[in-house]
Structures are given as structure tokens and as C-alpha cells.
Write a protein that holds these residues in place. Structure first.
Motif, short mmCIF file in Angstrom:
data_model
loop_
_atom_site.label_atom_id
_atom_site.label_comp_id
_atom_site.label_asym_id
_atom_site.label_seq_id
_atom_site.Cartn_x
_atom_site.Cartn_y
_atom_site.Cartn_z
N GLN A 1 11.88 4.33 6.45
CA GLN A 1 11.86 2.92 6.80
C GLN A 1 11.34 2.09 5.63
OE1 GLN A 1 10.30 2.11 10.71
NE2 GLN A 1 10.62 4.22 11.39
N GLN A 2 11.48 0.78 5.73
CA GLN A 2 10.93 -0.11 4.72
C GLN A 2 9.45 -0.32 5.03
OE1 GLN A 2 13.61 -3.41 5.47
NE2 GLN A 2 14.77 -2.95 3.60
N PRO A 3 8.55 0.12 4.15
CA PRO A 3 7.12 0.05 4.48
C PRO A 3 6.62 -1.36 4.74
CG PRO A 3 7.47 0.71 2.19
CD PRO A 3 8.79 0.77 2.85
N TRP A 4 7.19 -2.36 4.04
CA TRP A 4 6.75 -3.73 4.28
C TRP A 4 7.15 -4.21 5.67
CZ3 TRP A 4 9.60 -2.00 0.16
CH2 TRP A 4 11.00 -2.13 0.25
N LEU B 1 6.09 8.60 1.00
CA LEU B 1 5.07 8.33 2.02
C LEU B 1 3.82 7.74 1.37
CD1 LEU B 1 3.88 8.46 4.86
CD2 LEU B 1 3.36 10.88 4.44
N ASP B 2 3.38 8.34 0.27
CA ASP B 2 2.17 7.85 -0.38
C ASP B 2 2.36 6.44 -0.94
OD1 ASP B 2 0.55 10.07 0.14
OD2 ASP B 2 1.32 11.15 -1.60
N GLU B 3 3.52 6.19 -1.54
CA GLU B 3 3.80 4.83 -2.02
C GLU B 3 3.88 3.86 -0.85
OE1 GLU B 3 7.01 4.19 -4.68
OE2 GLU B 3 6.33 5.66 -6.16
N GLY B 4 4.54 4.28 0.22
CA GLY B 4 4.67 3.42 1.39
C GLY B 4 3.32 3.07 1.99
N LEU B 5 2.42 4.04 2.05
CA LEU B 5 1.09 3.77 2.59
C LEU B 5 0.31 2.80 1.71
CD1 LEU B 5 0.11 7.34 3.83
CD2 LEU B 5 0.41 5.31 5.24
N ASP B 6 0.47 2.94 0.39
CA ASP B 6 -0.19 1.97 -0.50
C ASP B 6 0.32 0.55 -0.24
OD1 ASP B 6 -1.71 3.90 -1.74
OD2 ASP B 6 -0.31 4.21 -3.40
N ILE B 7 1.63 0.42 -0.03
CA ILE B 7 2.21 -0.89 0.24
C ILE B 7 1.71 -1.46 1.56
CG2 ILE B 7 4.38 -2.09 0.77
CD1 ILE B 7 5.70 -0.20 -1.31
N VAL B 8 1.70 -0.61 2.60
CA VAL B 8 1.21 -1.06 3.90
C VAL B 8 -0.23 -1.56 3.79
CG1 VAL B 8 0.54 -0.26 6.20
CG2 VAL B 8 2.76 0.39 5.27
N ASP B 9 -1.07 -0.80 3.11
CA ASP B 9 -2.47 -1.17 2.98
C ASP B 9 -2.62 -2.49 2.21
OD1 ASP B 9 -5.23 -0.66 3.37
OD2 ASP B 9 -5.40 0.15 1.34
N TRP C 1 -1.54 -5.54 4.28
CA TRP C 1 -2.54 -5.95 5.26
C TRP C 1 -3.73 -6.68 4.64
CZ3 TRP C 1 -2.49 -0.69 8.32
CH2 TRP C 1 -1.35 -0.67 9.13
N ASN C 2 -3.87 -6.64 3.32
CA ASN C 2 -4.93 -7.42 2.67
C ASN C 2 -4.66 -8.91 2.77
OD1 ASN C 2 -6.53 -5.27 1.89
ND2 ASN C 2 -5.52 -5.03 -0.10
N GLY C 3 -3.38 -9.26 2.94
CA GLY C 3 -3.03 -10.66 3.08
C GLY C 3 -2.96 -11.44 1.79
N GLU C 4 -3.08 -10.76 0.65
CA GLU C 4 -3.05 -11.43 -0.64
C GLU C 4 -1.68 -11.27 -1.30
OE1 GLU C 4 -6.19 -9.64 -2.83
OE2 GLU C 4 -7.79 -10.45 -1.54
N THR C 5 -1.37 -12.13 -2.23
CA THR C 5 -0.14 -11.98 -2.99
C THR C 5 -0.24 -10.75 -3.89
OG1 THR C 5 0.19 -14.37 -3.02
CG2 THR C 5 1.40 -13.08 -4.64
N PHE C 6 0.79 -9.92 -3.88
CA PHE C 6 0.75 -8.72 -4.72
C PHE C 6 2.15 -8.33 -5.14
CE2 PHE C 6 1.74 -6.87 -0.63
CZ PHE C 6 2.45 -5.70 -0.90
N SER C 7 2.21 -7.56 -6.19
CA SER C 7 3.43 -6.92 -6.66
C SER C 7 3.21 -5.42 -6.65
CB SER C 7 3.80 -7.40 -8.08
OG SER C 7 4.03 -8.79 -8.10
N TYR C 8 4.31 -4.68 -6.62
CA TYR C 8 4.20 -3.22 -6.60
C TYR C 8 5.33 -2.63 -7.42
CZ TYR C 8 3.24 1.46 -4.83
OH TYR C 8 2.91 2.78 -4.74
N GLN D 1 9.76 -1.19 -5.24
CA GLN D 1 9.35 -2.27 -6.14
C GLN D 1 9.26 -3.57 -5.34
OE1 GLN D 1 12.24 -0.25 -7.23
NE2 GLN D 1 10.65 1.12 -8.02
N ILE D 2 8.17 -4.28 -5.54
CA ILE D 2 7.96 -5.56 -4.85
C ILE D 2 7.49 -6.57 -5.89
CG2 ILE D 2 6.58 -6.77 -3.11
CD1 ILE D 2 6.31 -4.14 -1.62
N ASN D 3 7.99 -7.78 -5.81
CA ASN D 3 7.62 -8.81 -6.77
C ASN D 3 6.97 -9.99 -6.06
OD1 ASN D 3 7.40 -10.20 -9.21
ND2 ASN D 3 9.40 -11.19 -8.92
N GLU D 4 5.68 -10.08 -6.16
CA GLU D 4 4.90 -11.22 -5.68
C GLU D 4 5.25 -11.64 -4.26
OE1 GLU D 4 4.93 -14.44 -8.44
OE2 GLU D 4 3.83 -13.34 -9.98
N VAL D 5 4.76 -10.89 -3.32
CA VAL D 5 4.92 -11.24 -1.91
C VAL D 5 3.55 -11.45 -1.28
CG1 VAL D 5 7.09 -9.99 -1.66
CG2 VAL D 5 4.93 -8.82 -1.18
#
Length: 264
Positions: free
Chosen positions: A70-73, A117-125, A128-135, A141-145
Motif C-alpha cells: 500500500q501507499q504508506p502516506w 516496510l521499514d521505509e514505509g514505517l519511517d514515512i508513517v511516523d 504523524w509528526n504533522g510537519e512538512t517533510f521530504s523523503y 520518494q516524497i517532496n515537501e508534504v
């Protein structure tokens, strides 16, 4: 030593109306959690949202979400939304998924799925911080969400699947709970290995799944007591096969109404 444990129900596929009805009955007789199959068919997060709006106390989660499929986000957003709707009752159990049962053509290499799974868990965590982040990972890969924090802080509890594999035990040491199979002695040994690698003082849930006799409370208590002594904090009553083996939905209802296997 006083022993305590919480008791959940692992539901197979049932339609959403039936799930709500059975979850209400489970709450009324003292079960602590309702965990719904995440394997296709009915969307588990939509179904659990219906449960959340018709219950007040039981914890809610999947059993389990195959995060690499699934898409972790999206999972992070769904779980966070449900956490707010349920007033902080969500748990997120995750795993690799069962490759042999996959029908959707996704990656079937367990090593790659473990990395996903490990990358997905990092993204989920981080979501949930609620801050803007990239991965910038190997698989995602995520760009400033902007993520969305759940109601529970510091996060919704994340349970991971565990076994005797060292990689899975190391993963379990990072998160909030681990689902283990085996005898009470085997689970106790795995728990000790995990705790030796844990770098936080936060409590760790130990979850196991099994079946007890609703007709014999003393025997049910005797079944779960060694697991509580081994450090298990959640017993998940497996009613996966109940619709086929013991009377369909009514068989499930009977076991639910008999209540959890209390140790008193």
C-alpha cells in the motif's frame, strides 16, 4: 505478581454492517479490541470508521496491514483520521503480507518487501509528526508534504510482526508492539531479545493470537495465564475460521458473547 492482559478479536472478512453489530456486542461484554482483516474486499478503514461511530471504548485496528502493498502516506492519513474520529482508539498492526496469497502483482521478494516496510514505517511516523517533510528512499520518494498528526501522542501505537529472525526482532525494538507466535517460553525469550535492543523506556506491547474455549472459563484462563506470565499484554482471540467451522456468523456471535478469557 498481578497479571493483566487485554483481549481483542481478530475478525475475518464480514460485511461492514455485520462488523459494526459484532463490535458493539464485543464492547458490551468486555472485549478490549476489534481487529479487522486487511486483505481485500471491504475497505478496512471505512469499515472501522463505522465501528468507531457506534462504539465508545474498544481499540480499533487491522490484522494486519501489509504496508509494502500500500501507499504508506495513505495508510498514515487513514489511520490518523480514524484516530480523531474514534477519540484516540486506533492501533496500527503492520507486516510484510503473505506473498503466497498475493494476487495483485506486487513485489514478491521478501527482502525487498522488508526494506519497503521499514521505509514505509519511517514515512508513517514522520507523517504523524504533522510537519512538512521530504523523503528520499530507495522505494519511496516524497517532496515537501504536510503530514497529519493523530490524536494520540507521540503517535498511534505501531505493532509489527515478529518471529525468531533477528531482522524482525530488531524492527520490533524500534516500535510500540510486536506480534509473536509460539509457546509462552518462546515468546518470553523473544521478548528478552527485543528488550535488550530497545533504546526507549516507552512500554512495549507483546501480542499473541490463539483460541480459547468460551464454554470453559477455567480452561480459557489456564490457556492464557502462561502467556501473561511471559509478558504478553494482548491476547487476540482468533475467530478467522469460525464462520466456516462453527456456525457462521452466529458461531462468531456465540464466542463473542461468551466474553474474553479472564484470569480472575
Amino acid at each position: 505478581m498481578e497479571l493483566s492482559m487485554q483481549y481483542g478479536l481478530a475478525f475475518p472478512y464480514v460485511d461492514a454492517h455485520t462488523l459494526v453489530e459484532l463490535a458493539q456486542e464485543a464492547e458490551n461484554v468486555g472485549w478490549d479490541g476489534v481487529f479487522y482483516w486487511d486483505g481485500g474486499g471491504t475497505d478496512p478503514w471505512v469499515a472501522l470508521t463505522a465501528v468507531a461511530l457506534h462504539t465508545d471504548r474498544v481499540r480499533l485496528g487491522t490484522m494486519v496491514t501489509p504496508l509494502p502493498r500500500q501507499q504508506p502516506w495513505k495508510v498514515a492519513s487513514e489511520a490518523s483520521t480514524l484516530d480523531h474520529l474514534s477519540q484516540g482508539r486506533v492501533i496500527l498492526p503492520v507486516g510484510l503480507g503473505v506473498v503466497e496469497l498475493e494476487r495483485m502483482g506486487i513485489v514478491k521478494d521478501y527482502k525487498i518487501r522488508a526494506q519497503m516496510l521499514d521505509e514505509g514505517l519511517d514515512i508513517v511516523d514522520r507523517w504523524w509528526n504533522g510537519e512538512t517533510f521530504s523523503y528520499d528512499g530507495v522505494y519511496y520518494q516524497i517532496n515537501e508534504v504536510n503530514g497529519m498528526p493523530p490524536l494520540q501522542r507521540p503517535r498511534i501505537p505501531i505493532w509489527v510482526h515478529g518471529s525468531d529472525k533477528q531482522s524482525q526482532l530488531r524492527r520490533a525494538a524500534r516500535w510500540d508492539g510486536v506480534k509473536l507466535s509460539g509457546t509462552a517460553d518462546q515468546i518470553q525469550q523473544a521478548r528478552q531479545t527485543i528488550m535488550a535492543q530497545r533504546t526507549t523506556a516507552a512500554p512495549l506491547d507483546i501480542i499473541t493470537e490463539g483460541q480459547t474455549s468460551g464454554d470453559d472459563p477455567e480452561q480459557a484462563a489456564a490457556t492464557v495465564r502462561p502467556y501473561a506470565q511471559a509478558g504478553v499484554t494482548w491476547w487476540i482471540e482468533a475467530i478467522w475460521d469460525t464462520p466456516q467451522s462453527t456456525g457462521g456468523i452466529e458461531g462468531m456471535r456465540t464466542r463473542i458473547q461468551q466474553g474474553p478469557p479472564r484470569m480472575e
